[in-house]
Design an enzyme around this catalytic site. Structure first.
Site, PDB file in Angstrom:
ATOM      1  N   LYS A  77       0.829  -1.209   0.000  1.00  0.00           N
ATOM      2  CA  LYS A  77       0.000   0.000   0.000  1.00  0.00           C
ATOM      3  C   LYS A  77       0.860   1.255   0.000  1.00  0.00           C
ATOM      4  O   LYS A  77       0.581   2.213  -0.726  1.00  0.00           O
ATOM      5  CB  LYS A  77      -0.937  -0.023   1.207  1.00  0.00           C
ATOM      6  CG  LYS A  77      -1.833   1.192   1.340  1.00  0.00           C
ATOM      7  CD  LYS A  77      -2.995   0.960   2.263  1.00  0.00           C
ATOM      8  CE  LYS A  77      -2.604   0.234   3.522  1.00  0.00           C
ATOM      9  NZ  LYS A  77      -1.562   0.942   4.314  1.00  0.00           N
ATOM     10  N   THR A  79       3.852   1.414  -1.165  1.00  0.00           N
ATOM     11  CA  THR A  79       4.480   1.439  -2.496  1.00  0.00           C
ATOM     12  C   THR A  79       3.555   2.088  -3.512  1.00  0.00           C
ATOM     13  O   THR A  79       3.980   2.926  -4.324  1.00  0.00           O
ATOM     14  CB  THR A  79       4.841   0.009  -2.938  1.00  0.00           C
ATOM     15  OG1 THR A  79       5.718  -0.575  -1.965  1.00  0.00           O
ATOM     16  CG2 THR A  79       5.525   0.005  -4.296  1.00  0.00           C
ATOM     17  N   ARG A 100       3.070   8.047   6.923  1.00  0.00           N
ATOM     18  CA  ARG A 100       3.476   7.907   8.325  1.00  0.00           C
ATOM     19  C   ARG A 100       4.963   7.565   8.435  1.00  0.00           C
ATOM     20  O   ARG A 100       5.567   7.068   7.501  1.00  0.00           O
ATOM     21  CB  ARG A 100       2.659   6.802   8.996  1.00  0.00           C
ATOM     22  CG  ARG A 100       1.189   7.124   9.166  1.00  0.00           C
ATOM     23  CD  ARG A 100       0.413   5.909   9.619  1.00  0.00           C
ATOM     24  NE  ARG A 100       0.453   4.854   8.604  1.00  0.00           N
ATOM     25  CZ  ARG A 100       0.204   3.580   8.855  1.00  0.00           C
ATOM     26  NH1 ARG A 100      -0.088   3.173  10.070  1.00  0.00           N
ATOM     27  NH2 ARG A 100       0.244   2.696   7.880  1.00  0.00           N
ATOM     28  N   LYS A 111       8.058  -7.068   8.967  1.00  0.00           N
ATOM     29  CA  LYS A 111       7.882  -6.495   7.640  1.00  0.00           C
ATOM     30  C   LYS A 111       9.115  -5.815   7.066  1.00  0.00           C
ATOM     31  O   LYS A 111       9.145  -5.499   5.882  1.00  0.00           O
ATOM     32  CB  LYS A 111       6.736  -5.473   7.676  1.00  0.00           C
ATOM     33  CG  LYS A 111       5.359  -6.096   7.831  1.00  0.00           C
ATOM     34  CD  LYS A 111       4.284  -5.031   7.978  1.00  0.00           C
ATOM     35  CE  LYS A 111       4.203  -4.166   6.752  1.00  0.00           C
ATOM     36  NZ  LYS A 111       3.136  -3.157   6.852  1.00  0.00           N
ATOM     37  N   ALA A 279      -2.570   1.247  12.703  1.00  0.00           N
ATOM     38  CA  ALA A 279      -3.989   1.261  12.367  1.00  0.00           C
ATOM     39  C   ALA A 279      -4.767   0.146  13.036  1.00  0.00           C
ATOM     40  O   ALA A 279      -5.993   0.190  13.074  1.00  0.00           O
ATOM     41  CB  ALA A 279      -4.174   1.168  10.853  1.00  0.00           C
ATOM     42  N   PHE A 307      -3.207  -0.482   6.908  1.00  0.00           N
ATOM     43  CA  PHE A 307      -3.883  -1.772   6.719  1.00  0.00           C
ATOM     44  C   PHE A 307      -5.107  -1.617   5.807  1.00  0.00           C
ATOM     45  O   PHE A 307      -5.107  -0.788   4.908  1.00  0.00           O
ATOM     46  CB  PHE A 307      -4.230  -2.419   8.058  1.00  0.00           C
ATOM     47  CG  PHE A 307      -3.029  -2.777   8.889  1.00  0.00           C
ATOM     48  CD1 PHE A 307      -2.002  -3.535   8.347  1.00  0.00           C
ATOM     49  CD2 PHE A 307      -2.901  -2.330  10.187  1.00  0.00           C
ATOM     50  CE1 PHE A 307      -0.873  -3.863   9.097  1.00  0.00           C
ATOM     51  CE2 PHE A 307      -1.781  -2.643  10.951  1.00  0.00           C
ATOM     52  CZ  PHE A 307      -0.774  -3.413  10.404  1.00  0.00           C
ATOM     53  N   PHE A 387       2.667  -8.351  -8.541  1.00  0.00           N
ATOM     54  CA  PHE A 387       3.888  -8.988  -8.046  1.00  0.00           C
ATOM     55  C   PHE A 387       4.469  -9.867  -9.147  1.00  0.00           C
ATOM     56  O   PHE A 387       3.745 -10.319 -10.047  1.00  0.00           O
ATOM     57  CB  PHE A 387       3.582  -9.836  -6.798  1.00  0.00           C
ATOM     58  CG  PHE A 387       3.526  -9.037  -5.525  1.00  0.00           C
ATOM     59  CD1 PHE A 387       4.511  -9.164  -4.556  1.00  0.00           C
ATOM     60  CD2 PHE A 387       2.491  -8.140  -5.294  1.00  0.00           C
ATOM     61  CE1 PHE A 387       4.460  -8.430  -3.383  1.00  0.00           C
ATOM     62  CE2 PHE A 387       2.432  -7.400  -4.119  1.00  0.00           C
ATOM     63  CZ  PHE A 387       3.417  -7.544  -3.168  1.00  0.00           C
ATOM     64  N   TRP A 415       6.119  -0.876  -8.330  1.00  0.00           N
ATOM     65  CA  TRP A 415       7.293  -1.457  -7.678  1.00  0.00           C
ATOM     66  C   TRP A 415       8.418  -1.622  -8.688  1.00  0.00           C
ATOM     67  O   TRP A 415       9.574  -1.280  -8.416  1.00  0.00           O
ATOM     68  CB  TRP A 415       6.935  -2.823  -7.066  1.00  0.00           C
ATOM     69  CG  TRP A 415       8.040  -3.431  -6.250  1.00  0.00           C
ATOM     70  CD1 TRP A 415       8.240  -3.297  -4.909  1.00  0.00           C
ATOM     71  CD2 TRP A 415       9.122  -4.251  -6.729  1.00  0.00           C
ATOM     72  NE1 TRP A 415       9.375  -3.980  -4.519  1.00  0.00           N
ATOM     73  CE2 TRP A 415       9.940  -4.575  -5.615  1.00  0.00           C
ATOM     74  CE3 TRP A 415       9.475  -4.744  -7.988  1.00  0.00           C
ATOM     75  CZ2 TRP A 415      11.073  -5.369  -5.727  1.00  0.00           C
ATOM     76  CZ3 TRP A 415      10.618  -5.531  -8.094  1.00  0.00           C
ATOM     77  CH2 TRP A 415      11.402  -5.839  -6.969  1.00  0.00           C
TER      78      TRP A 415
END
Length: 562
Positions: A77, A79, A100, A111, A279, A307, A387, A415
């Site tokens: 998200k 990205t 953020r 992560k 979140a 999220f 992806f 990406w």
């Protein structure tokens, strides 16, 4: 067997991407060097004077980026947020990104970094992920200073008659550390303090983080800090920071942290990175000050809610937007094929294998989030974040499913391609904004009871049948009403992995009951936290934390940050 191409890691891409001096980036949006407080060559904070000058300017359009329920690895998200900002810039729009700040907890835990990925990242990636300009340290210090002031008050006679069994303020640490969830302090005799139970929250779950992110200026920050409830006295009445008389000292700790940070993307799009509430246990949005500043400096602001739409977006719309008077123009809902397959029943270790049946089944999760955004009266576009393991048949299937449901959709490859991979998304977003006016409307009115607000979120956003309150929560509902807190919005603390409060219920669960175990007053922030299921405000590290792969080379460059 398909052999996937070898790509550079995020940190390799970031370290090999040249940056422009932050003064030059500021110049692109009409800011001068004297509007900045420089942190080296590539980072800066906006001065108080610059923020005041911006208040009279016209506001640009705000675009909220959210997603479906993520898998444990995250779905890109941030990205897409960065890539969309770059894409809008590429097609000639004046855009700024507002995101953020990362917490060291998840950075060292599961992560890795939180600055985007691939060729859609904010820079300097290492600095932003590791300490940055010190905002989270300032929040941690203010949080723990308040804890020290409380314990000193007990030691020095307890004039406020604080019941030490009912102190609700915890200490904080910006790290996942399960061993600190519950501790005993003050042992060792009379001179060592008053023994009592205590505990730690992760810094991003501290109310001070939420207060900083929802404040409009320094004076509003001080006022909110004073309203924070820290304990209850022997008459079971709330005791606040203002009662303790230390709101001025806490404001002093935060006087620099409240100023938004300016950095840049790989493609040199300006980005404000400021504040970092989670979140799933807080409201999950960057600071109001940063978002408002960005809206005064650009025609389009791309911001995010943490999220899925059940958490960050719901809280952005019910808490941040309402508190700050923000009216978003549109929403981007990020979806990935691998996450939809997981929601369709595929285990994490098999997500790279083609599975059309699971993808089709998992599509129901996306549909629920779309319904949620539509219920707020907001236009949207689904961004399929591609992806490398996604097959052509899977991509075509998802696009067809969206087409059959008349869902605006864009295949997004930011990406791999940076802003160029998001141009189609940017164009479709602008088309949706032009065709469909935002009729933003919250799902509940502030005059409703806390119980009614919780029920509305549970049923309309999560899809629950009913809500079950613990005996403790029922008692708190009555107490909070007596204290005059019923007019506040709700901040649900819930797992991010499921629409329900059970992380194992993937897809679009139905017929479930949402369990509310406890309520927590965040009066300074301006909301009531409702803790559901087993969600915790101090996470733990996994068996093999990301930190095991981290190091520095002989030149001091970070290795393995992501």
């Amino acid at each position: 067997m398909n052999v996937l191409p070898v790509y550079k890691s995020d940190i390799e891409i970031a370290q090999q991407s040249p940056m422009k001096p932050i003064v030059d980036i500021a110049g692109k949006i009409g800011l001068h060097e004297n509007d900045l407080e420089l942190f080296g060559k590539y980072k800066a904070k906006l001065t108080t004077g610059a923020l005041k000058k911006l208040q009279t300017k016209k506001s640009g359009k705000i675009i909220l980026v959210t997603s479906i329920n993520p898998t444990p690895a995250g779905e890109g998200k941030s990205t897409v947020t960065v890539g969309l900002g770059d894409a809008l810039t590429q097609i000639g729009k004046k855009a700024i990104i507002a995101m953020r700040e990362p917490s060291l907890g998840p950075t060292m835990g599961v992560k890795g970094g939180a600055t985007g990925g691939g060729y859609s990242q904010v820079l300097p990636m290492e600095d932003i992920n590791l300490h940055f300009t010190g905002d989270l340290h300032a929040i941690t210090t203010a949080n723990n200073a308040l804890a020290a002031f409380i314990d000193n008050h007990l030691q020095q006679g307890n004039q406020l008659k604080i019941d030490q069994r009912r102190i609700v303020w915890k200490r904080a640490l910006d790290m996942n550390d399960r061993a600190l969830r519950k501790v005993i302090i003050g042992l060792g005799g009379p001179v060592q303090g008053v023994p009592r139970e205590d505990g730690f929250d992760i810094t991003v779950a501290s109310e001070i983080m939420a207060v900083l992110c929802l404040s409009t200026d320094l004076q509003n920050l001080k006022q909110r800090l004073g309203q924070m409830v820290i304990a209850y006295n022997f008459d079971k009445q709330p005791v606040t920071v203002a009662d303790l008389g230390v709101e001025g000292a806490l404001t002093m700790f935060l006087k620099e942290a409240v100023k938004p940070n300016l950095v840049q993307t790989i493609e040199h799009t300006p980005a404000f990175i400021h504040g970092g509430p989670f979140a799933n246990i807080a409201h999950g949005c960057n600071s109001v000050i940063a978002t408002n500043a960005a809206s005064k400096l650009a025609d389009y602001v791309v911001t995010e809610g943490g999220f899925g739409a059940d958490l960050g977006a719901e809280k952005f719309l019910h808490i941040k937007a309402r508190s700050a008077g923000i009216k978003p123009e549109a929403v981007v809902i990020v979806a990935t094929i691998r996450a939809l397959k997981m929601h369709g029943g595929v285990p994490k270790n098999e997500l790279s294998q083609e599975n059309i049946q699971a993808l089709t089944k998992g599509f129901a999760n996306l549909q629920k989030h779309i319904e949620t955004i539509e219920s707020f009266g907001l236009p949207f576009v689904v961004a399929v974040n591609r992806f490398v393991s996604d097959t052509e048949q899977e991509v075509n299937t998802l696009i067809e499913l969206c087409g059959q449901a008349n869902i605006p959709v864009s295949l997004t490859e930011v990406w791999e391609k940076g802003g160029a991979g998001g141009v189609d998304l940017a164009n479709k977003l602008l088309e949706v904004i032009e065709k469909q006016e935002s009729n933003f409307q919250p799902l509940y009115d502030l005059s409703e009871s806390l119980e009614e607000k919780i029920l509305t979120i549970a049923q309309k956003v999560y899809g629950a049948d009913k809500v079950e309150f613990s005996s403790k929560a029922k008692k708190q509902l009555q107490e909070f009403d007596q204290f005059g807190w019923s007019h506040l919005p709700i901040c649900m603390a819930k797992t991010q992995y499921s629409l329900s409060d059970d992380p194992t219920k993937l897809g679009r669960p139905t017929g479930f009951t949402l369990s509310i175990r406890e309520l927590k007053p965040s009066i300074g922030a301006g909301f009531i936290v409702a803790l559901t299921g087993d969600v915790m405000t101090m996470p733990g590290l996994p068996k093999a934390p990301a930190a095991l792969k981290m190091d520095v080379d002989e030149n001091g460059n970070a290795i393995g940050l992501f």
